[in-house]
Enzyme design. Sequence first.
Site, short mmCIF file in Angstrom:
data_model
loop_
_atom_site.label_atom_id
_atom_site.label_comp_id
_atom_site.label_asym_id
_atom_site.label_seq_id
_atom_site.Cartn_x
_atom_site.Cartn_y
_atom_site.Cartn_z
N ASP A 1 -25.37 17.93 -27.54
CA ASP A 1 -24.35 17.23 -26.76
C ASP A 1 -23.49 16.28 -27.59
O ASP A 1 -22.53 15.71 -27.07
CB ASP A 1 -25.01 16.42 -25.62
CG ASP A 1 -25.34 17.29 -24.42
OD1 ASP A 1 -24.84 18.43 -24.35
OD2 ASP A 1 -26.10 16.83 -23.56
N LYS B 1 -21.74 11.00 -19.61
CA LYS B 1 -21.27 12.39 -19.62
C LYS B 1 -21.70 13.04 -18.31
O LYS B 1 -22.89 13.12 -18.02
CB LYS B 1 -21.87 13.16 -20.80
CG LYS B 1 -21.50 14.65 -20.83
CD LYS B 1 -22.20 15.37 -21.97
CE LYS B 1 -23.67 15.56 -21.72
NZ LYS B 1 -23.97 16.55 -20.64
#
Length: 279
Positions: free
Chosen positions: A133, A15
């Site tokens: 997240d 990410k």
Amino acid sequence: MSIKGVRQAELARAKVNLCLHVTGRRPDGYHRLDSIVVFPKLGDRIEVEPASQLSLAIKGPFAPGLSAGDDNLVIRAARLMGGKAAILLEKNLPVAAGIGGGSADAAAVLRALAKLNEAPLPDQARLTSLGADIPVCIGTHPQRMRGIGDDLSALPSLPPVWCVLANAGPMVATSAVFDSLETRHNSALPPLPDTFAKPEALFAYLSNTRNDLEAPARALQPLIGEVIEALRATGAALARMSGSGGTCFGLYKTQTDALAAATTLRTQYPKWWVAAAGF
């Protein structure tokens, strides 16, 4: 198409925060963010298969020192699904490196177990309770991430772009970076256009954004600044730190440019972790 009860594999993509604005802090201590998140086509690899009990084995270049116990986010994610399975994690990404490795691994396990058992994924509230997240990592497609990570929205379509990720080794504690922020009430992202027709349009937009965590992270670990400068020296259109560090990225128009930059960095800095991929 998946088949119930058959081994399932998932790529836990890195990410990358192309920009990250810290826009406030909630009374419970969580910070409000405004960020554009992308997922290059590289990462850890997860495999799950049916078993009589839940287990986790870890291999790969960044496996040493990583616990396979109950505190591992992968195990916690598997328990959230309530299934029994043997999980193998191939750890290819640096640990605690600002590229969502643990969250991406947990999200990949959730996807794999959902396919293995033909079961729905947990709702967003349960995902967020596991980790801020996790929701954005479930989808692995570019998104705008606001709030504490739970407010997700689609982005204008992005042109094909390549990135080089580089990490010099030292970890930076996320809590220490946030504690070192001079201000926690900064501006949100500039208005997004309807489309990014070419890479140059994306680069121009990002040049008017920032990562508010980069300055405090660089103060704590000056080597981050050296990595960013090394990426710029390869001709990157933009070089910046991802997340709370210490992985940094450079953006390039073409695969050829990115691969050449990665080769240069590996040659000049053989102890650094360097990877190139498109998103």
